[in-house]
Scaffold this active site. Structure first.
Site, PDB file in Angstrom:
ATOM      1  N   CYS A   5      -1.764 -25.642  29.864  1.00 31.77           N
ATOM      2  CA  CYS A   5      -1.150 -25.713  28.888  1.00 31.77           C
ATOM      3  C   CYS A   5      -2.366 -26.380  28.281  1.00 31.77           C
ATOM      4  O   CYS A   5      -2.885 -27.938  28.544  1.00 31.77           O
ATOM      5  CB  CYS A   5       0.244 -27.006  28.586  1.00 31.77           C
ATOM      6  SG  CYS A   5       0.471 -27.585  26.809  1.00 31.77           S
ATOM      7  N   ASP A  29      -2.299   2.356  12.621  1.00 28.21           N
ATOM      8  CA  ASP A  29      -1.873   3.552  11.931  1.00 28.21           C
ATOM      9  C   ASP A  29      -3.467   4.497  12.218  1.00 28.21           C
ATOM     10  O   ASP A  29      -2.832   6.017  12.533  1.00 28.21           O
ATOM     11  CB  ASP A  29      -1.142   3.816  10.733  1.00 28.21           C
ATOM     12  CG  ASP A  29      -0.063   2.871  10.363  1.00 28.21           C
ATOM     13  OD1 ASP A  29       0.723   2.155   9.501  1.00 28.21           O
ATOM     14  OD2 ASP A  29      -0.042   2.001  11.873  1.00 28.21           O
ATOM     15  N   ASP A  52       7.222   1.750   2.770  1.00 24.96           N
ATOM     16  CA  ASP A  52       7.069   1.393   3.883  1.00 24.96           C
ATOM     17  C   ASP A  52       8.279   1.062   4.470  1.00 24.96           C
ATOM     18  O   ASP A  52       8.061  -0.375   4.542  1.00 24.96           O
ATOM     19  CB  ASP A  52       5.641   0.888   3.347  1.00 24.96           C
ATOM     20  CG  ASP A  52       4.811   0.420   5.378  1.00 24.96           C
ATOM     21  OD1 ASP A  52       5.564   0.886   6.200  1.00 24.96           O
ATOM     22  OD2 ASP A  52       4.136  -0.041   5.700  1.00 24.96           O
ATOM     23  N   LYS A  88      -2.364   8.358   3.285  1.00 25.47           N
ATOM     24  CA  LYS A  88      -2.057   6.514   3.222  1.00 25.47           C
ATOM     25  C   LYS A  88      -2.977   6.485   2.595  1.00 25.47           C
ATOM     26  O   LYS A  88      -4.611   6.741   2.724  1.00 25.47           O
ATOM     27  CB  LYS A  88      -2.399   6.732   5.053  1.00 25.47           C
ATOM     28  CG  LYS A  88      -1.152   7.438   5.464  1.00 25.47           C
ATOM     29  CD  LYS A  88       0.241   6.888   5.510  1.00 25.47           C
ATOM     30  CE  LYS A  88       0.050   5.994   6.297  1.00 25.47           C
ATOM     31  NZ  LYS A  88       0.812   5.900   8.001  1.00 25.47           N
ATOM     32  N   CYS A 125      -1.038 -30.525  28.529  1.00 32.04           N
ATOM     33  CA  CYS A 125      -0.967 -31.323  28.769  1.00 32.04           C
ATOM     34  C   CYS A 125      -1.013 -30.447  29.607  1.00 32.04           C
ATOM     35  O   CYS A 125      -0.474 -31.495  31.390  1.00 32.04           O
ATOM     36  CB  CYS A 125       0.882 -31.524  28.662  1.00 32.04           C
ATOM     37  SG  CYS A 125       2.263 -30.021  28.975  1.00 32.04           S
ATOM     38  N   GLU A 176       4.372  10.925  -5.309  1.00 28.61           N
ATOM     39  CA  GLU A 176       5.610   9.703  -5.451  1.00 28.61           C
ATOM     40  C   GLU A 176       4.586   8.838  -5.018  1.00 28.61           C
ATOM     41  O   GLU A 176       3.450   9.205  -4.221  1.00 28.61           O
ATOM     42  CB  GLU A 176       6.822   9.864  -5.707  1.00 28.61           C
ATOM     43  CG  GLU A 176       6.914  11.536  -4.672  1.00 28.61           C
ATOM     44  CD  GLU A 176       8.172  11.817  -4.815  1.00 28.61           C
ATOM     45  OE1 GLU A 176       9.007  11.604  -3.680  1.00 28.61           O
ATOM     46  OE2 GLU A 176       8.650  13.225  -5.293  1.00 28.61           O
ATOM     47  N   LYS A 214       4.331   5.997  -1.014  1.00 28.88           N
ATOM     48  CA  LYS A 214       5.179   6.290  -0.413  1.00 28.88           C
ATOM     49  C   LYS A 214       5.335   4.587   0.162  1.00 28.88           C
ATOM     50  O   LYS A 214       4.948   4.112   0.793  1.00 28.88           O
ATOM     51  CB  LYS A 214       3.893   6.848   1.061  1.00 28.88           C
ATOM     52  CG  LYS A 214       4.341   6.809   2.212  1.00 28.88           C
ATOM     53  CD  LYS A 214       3.780   8.110   3.161  1.00 28.88           C
ATOM     54  CE  LYS A 214       4.820   8.700   4.290  1.00 28.88           C
ATOM     55  NZ  LYS A 214       4.720   7.139   5.277  1.00 28.88           N
ATOM     56  N   CYS A 254       5.602 -32.709  27.041  1.00 28.43           N
ATOM     57  CA  CYS A 254       3.969 -31.653  26.154  1.00 28.43           C
ATOM     58  C   CYS A 254       4.166 -32.119  24.627  1.00 28.43           C
ATOM     59  O   CYS A 254       4.912 -32.500  23.940  1.00 28.43           O
ATOM     60  CB  CYS A 254       4.110 -30.665  26.664  1.00 28.43           C
ATOM     61  SG  CYS A 254       3.202 -29.594  25.286  1.00 28.43           S
TER      62      CYS A 254
HETATM   63  S1  IVH Z   1       9.300  12.540   1.076  1.00 25.53           S
HETATM   64  C1  IVH Z   1      10.628  16.040   4.916  1.00 25.53           C
HETATM   65  N1  IVH Z   1       9.249  10.993  -0.095  1.00 25.53           N
HETATM   66  O1  IVH Z   1       7.253   8.918   4.891  1.00 25.53           O
HETATM   67  C2  IVH Z   1       9.909  15.244   4.090  1.00 25.53           C
HETATM   68  N2  IVH Z   1       9.366   9.848   2.228  1.00 25.53           N
HETATM   69  O2  IVH Z   1       6.174  10.886   7.453  1.00 25.53           O
HETATM   70  C3  IVH Z   1      11.076  14.075   3.662  1.00 25.53           C
HETATM   71  N3  IVH Z   1       8.651   7.846   3.381  1.00 25.53           N
HETATM   72  O3  IVH Z   1      10.454   9.391   6.601  1.00 25.53           O
HETATM   73  C4  IVH Z   1      10.085  12.728   3.021  1.00 25.53           C
HETATM   74  N4  IVH Z   1       8.012   7.748   0.768  1.00 25.53           N
HETATM   75  O4  IVH Z   1      10.336   7.898   5.232  1.00 25.53           O
HETATM   76  C5  IVH Z   1       9.338  11.421   1.085  1.00 25.53           C
HETATM   77  N5  IVH Z   1       8.103   9.199  -1.939  1.00 25.53           N
HETATM   78  C6  IVH Z   1       8.178   9.321  -0.345  1.00 25.53           C
HETATM   79  C7  IVH Z   1       8.776   8.577   0.694  1.00 25.53           C
HETATM   80  C8  IVH Z   1       8.845   8.985   2.098  1.00 25.53           C
HETATM   81  C9  IVH Z   1       8.865   7.386   1.883  1.00 25.53           C
HETATM   82  C10 IVH Z   1       8.355   8.097   4.488  1.00 25.53           C
HETATM   83  C11 IVH Z   1      10.072   8.571   4.979  1.00 25.53           C
HETATM   84  C12 IVH Z   1       9.501   9.810   5.413  1.00 25.53           C
HETATM   85  C13 IVH Z   1       8.575   9.595   5.971  1.00 25.53           C
HETATM   86  C14 IVH Z   1       6.926  10.565   6.141  1.00 25.53           C
END
Ligand code: IVH
Length: 667
Positions: free
Chosen positions: A405, A32, A115, A310, A408, A111, A113, A429
């Protein structure tokens, strides 16, 4: 073409390809981070040289997940994304920019993030009105029916004090444990595995059948409220209230007024996240005060008041020794990299997935290369890049996909539109033959008491070349083999004899016809009461059956158009396997439960759950996995789950016991 134009085109082409690998094939070949770096480079170039603007540039779209079948609705507020960063330096930049722009003290909320796949829920008068996927950010799919199946999402809010109308956004997630369970099941059913919980969650949410959604225990965590009259003037305050209203708002959310605190938070969660039940890929930082958020505003794609950091995906560098090509039981050839063992995220990695020929070509792999191995959300580590600098001038041989393969020698084929090559030599096979026998004997198929090693031995000794040969085995044959004694040989004989009573629908499943899993086998058996009828069924007749689509119909026709298969089936019939729905079953069949949907819950004493399920189907009823407005009865045993009880009471669904159910059938 000018040098800049060439650079822009190259970046666009690369990004398009990676976008395709990621979104369509679910098989990205770069991290990513690399993707984001390329995107950033392209954005900068396009800003500097607006004369090369193009509405089709990858910078001009947010990955869309629209699908045809759902109703699409516009978002009241666009669903934006966050800008990504990968270093402390970039977080400092964000912080300093905020200091400059606000010119007053502010708090940062940190907070995790999550996935998964994002979702926007609209509540009116405390009730869930609608759930919309992100789509292209402006319009998304209405997936309310599916979202309703997620138990942690409140259909009605608790307490009071919530706005009359508001929107809450969060992430739909498939917990690791559930992800593992589903993949194990898919493996048994010969279905392709989900690469990671994110794909599994978004794939599940797009299912047309909410019952399937319900059977996969999705979860949802919430992190953002929107509305004209939110009760609090801070993000943190509103999140805390949302928790009281019944939403799953993680309690790891924390407020900070210094950057130092934020960095400690990141360090802590970088390690601790591995103990969470769901996948996370970073930290999100948000300015707490809503007035300050409004002052900071948005860019075209993301808020200026928030940023995502990230986590570094865990990577290691090691040498690629060889590549093996494995043939699965449906003939698909999978390339696997054999690596110099290396420690990665706490385990020693010796092998990595190479997915398919396109990926190998895309990586430009050579034997002996030093390669980057990454363990992202994936179960199997993958090669994400090559350290080209360390390749000697006289490079080793390039890794090429094989053409024949490895088992075989049959030339491999590739179906149009598919990434995989497969060996078409179904009947000759060895791994395909052994795989089919292994499937045939499994518990849910013929339940014959042998494992893969015995299948291997029997095949190698020449006794069993297809499933029909199992029934011509003799005790004397077995005794000529190592590890076999009178008793074990007799056990196998007994087990084979017993398998003659296995009902037709399971025999059909056991045959291992491509795409014919347990459920489909049942559908086919009840539409075509014998294997002879099935073998003669036309494409039209097949596709008329509930749940049978073109792909399955073609596969069935294809199976029976092969003389070897027909011959084997007729031998199996001769040996006494059930090749038709039993008279008894036909006689007992009725329409007593026609149009009736029943959910089975709890544990039973008279019959097993599976037996009850069969009875429901035999009498024309429908067995469903979760309680909904369409449920007519719940067949409840002991220990019925409290959640189901509550839901049943709410929806006014009638609960019946074993006795009552059996009476219904005998009436
Ligand atoms: S805030 C205006 N908080 O990450 C932004 N997003 O690239 C509102 N995501 O589309 C999103 N954890 O799917 C926010 N604690 C978190 C998150 C979060 C995961 C995802 C979400 C969003 C993407 C942002």
């Amino acid at each position: 073409m000018g040098e800049i134009k060439v650079r822009i085109k190259k970046l666009r082409d690369e990004l398009e390809l990676h976008n395709y690998n990621y979104y369509v094939l679910s098989a990205p070949v770069i991290s990513d981070r690399e993707f984001d770096e390329k995107m950033k480079a392209l954005q900068i170039l396009e800003e500097q040289y607006p004369e090369y603007a193009d509405p089709h540039s990858p910078t001009q779209r947010v990955g869309s997940d629209l699908s045809k079948e759902f109703v699409q609705v516009a978002h009241r507020y666009p669903m934006l994304s966050l800008s990504n960063t990968y270093s402390e330096g970039e977080i400092r930049d964000f912080y300093e920019r905020t200091v400059r722009l606000l010119n007053e003290p502010f708090e940062i909320v940190a907070e995790l993030k999550y996935d998964g796949t994002s979702i926007s829920l609209i509540y009116e008068d405390g009730k869930l009105q609608r759930a919309i996927t992100r789509g292209d950010g402006t319009r998304g799919d209405d997936v309310t029916a599916n979202i309703r199946t997620i138990h942690s999402i409140p259909l009605k809010l608790r307490g009071n004090g919530y706005p009359q109308l508001f929107e809450i956004r969060g992430e739909v997630l498939l917990p690791w444990a559930e992800f593992d369970r589903i993949n194990k099941e898919r493996e048994e059913q010969e279905e392709p595995l989900f690469a990671n919980p994110r794909n599994a969650a978004s794939g599940t949410l797009k299912q047309q059948n909410p019952a399937i959604v319900a059977s996969r225990k999705l979860d949802a965590y919430f992190y953002y409220l929107l509305g004209e009259e939110l009760p609090e003037e801070t993000h943190y305050g509103n999140l805390s209230l949302a928790r009281d209203w019944g939403f799953k708002v993680p309690d790891v959310v924390q407020k900070f007024d210094t950057l130092e605190g934020v960095f400690n938070y990141i360090d802590y969660w970088n390690v601790e996240r591995k103990n969470l039940p769901v996948a996370t890929d970073g930290i999100v930082l948000k300015v707490n005060d809503l007035r300050q958020q409004r002052n900071l505003g948005f860019t075209a794609k993301s808020p200026r008041w928030a940023i995502a950091y990230k986590f570094q995906a865990e990577q290691a560098v090691t040498r690629l020794n060889t590549v093996s090509f494995q043939v699965g039981r449906t003939g698909t050839v999978t390339p696997v990299a054999n690596l110099e063992p290396v420690l990665l995220a706490g385990t020693v990695v010796k092998r990595a997935s190479l997915h398919n020929a396109d990926i190998i070509a895309g990586l430009d792999l050579h034997y002996g290369d030093m390669v980057y191995v990454e363990k992202g959300g994936e179960i199997i580590p993958k090669i994400v890049g090559v350290e080209v600098e360390s390749r000697p001038a006289a490079a080793n041989e390039k890794v090429c996909f094989i053409q024949n393969c490895p088992e075989c020698e049959t030339p491999l084929v590739r179906l149009e539109g598919e990434a995989a090559y497969y060996c078409p030599n179904e009947s000759g096979c060895p791994p395909q033959i052994k795989g089919r026998i292994e499937h045939f004997v499994t518990r849910r198929a013929m339940n014959i008491n042998i494992g893969p090693e015995t299948v291997e031995d029997l095949y190698e000794a020449g006794f069993v070349k297809n499933v029909a040969d199992l029934y011509t085995l003799k005790v004397q044959d077995l005794l000529t083999m190592e590890r076999w004694a009178e008793k074990s040989a007799q056990n196998l004989m007994d087990s084979l004899r017993e398998s003659l009573t296995v009902p037709y629908e399971r025999v059909l499943y056991a045959l291992g016809i491509r795409y014919v899993g347990e459920t489909i086998a049942k559908r086919l058996a009840s539409a075509f009461h014998s294997i002879d009828l099935l073998a003669e069924a036309s494409f039209e007749a097949l596709t008329e059956v509930d749940e049978i689509g073109d792909r399955i119909a073609e596969s069935v026709i294809n199976y029976f158009s092969n003389d070897l298969n027909r011959e084997m089936v007729s031998r199996l019939k001769e040996y006494g396997l059930q090749m038709a729905v039993s008279e008894e079953l036909l006689a007992n069949r009725s329409e007593k439960l026609k149009g009736v949907t029943i959910v089975i819950s709890g544990t039973f004493s008279k019959y097993s759950r599976d037996e009850y399920k069969n009875m429901i189907e035999q009498h024309g009823g429908k067995n469903s996995g979760s309680v909904s407005g369409k449920t007519d009865y719940i067949l409840a045993g002991d220990n019925m789950g409290p959640a189901k009880l509550e839901k049943a009471a709410k929806l006014g669904v009638k609960i019946i016991g074993e006795e009552e159910f059996l009476n219904m059938l005998s009436e």
